[in-house]
Design an enzyme around this catalytic site. Sequence first.
Site, short mmCIF file in Angstrom:
data_model
loop_
_atom_site.label_atom_id
_atom_site.label_comp_id
_atom_site.label_asym_id
_atom_site.label_seq_id
_atom_site.Cartn_x
_atom_site.Cartn_y
_atom_site.Cartn_z
N ASP A 126 33.32 35.09 -26.64
CA ASP A 126 32.62 35.27 -25.36
C ASP A 126 32.94 36.68 -24.86
O ASP A 126 34.08 36.97 -24.51
CB ASP A 126 33.07 34.23 -24.34
N ARG A 128 31.42 38.24 -22.24
CA ARG A 128 30.90 38.49 -20.90
C ARG A 128 31.96 39.07 -19.97
O ARG A 128 33.15 38.79 -20.11
CB ARG A 128 30.33 37.20 -20.31
#
Length: 194
Positions: A126, A128
């Site tokens: 991930d 982000r």
Amino acid sequence: MSIQYVASSELPTEWAKFAIHGFEDSETGKEHIALTLADVGDGEPVLARIHSECLTGDALFSLRCDCGHQLQEALKRIATEGRGIILYLRQEGRGIGLVNKIKAYKLQDEGADTVEANEQLGFGADMRDYSICQTMLKHLNISKVKLMTNNPVKVDALEKYGIEVVERIPLQTGQNPHNEKYLQTKAGKLGHLF
């Protein structure tokens, strides 16, 4: 901080007439938006969703994920409550981008799960960055939220940046046979709460 407010306008939708607020990241060139309904800057906790862009789910109605369903459900819940915010962040494919997401889909077609596919492409599970939420929420005078999410990382990120999460509200919708393995991986490897 590289995030700058640009402009606001009305955005009528099938659920409610929202205000849309545009922000630009001068470092990446990415544009992010906030959708708000009613007065969100009055100091009271705001029903909120942090939603990362998912072109395939949000606009093309893919059944490989639950993203589009979550976005629509969040819009409905905010309209029903009469007040709230959605931060729509341009972080496609958990931050790897649209074309890399298609490459990850191909690896998933060949048996990898969503985390393994990202890693095989040389990315983290991930990628982000939620620090951009801080500037967007501050601009809108929001310091407390009731966050619609299954992802505890979002809760931790907001609290790290000084936003009080007074409640985490599960957002479970859109489960189907095409995304069963994806949702299992999100729970088992990414810690999502279902």
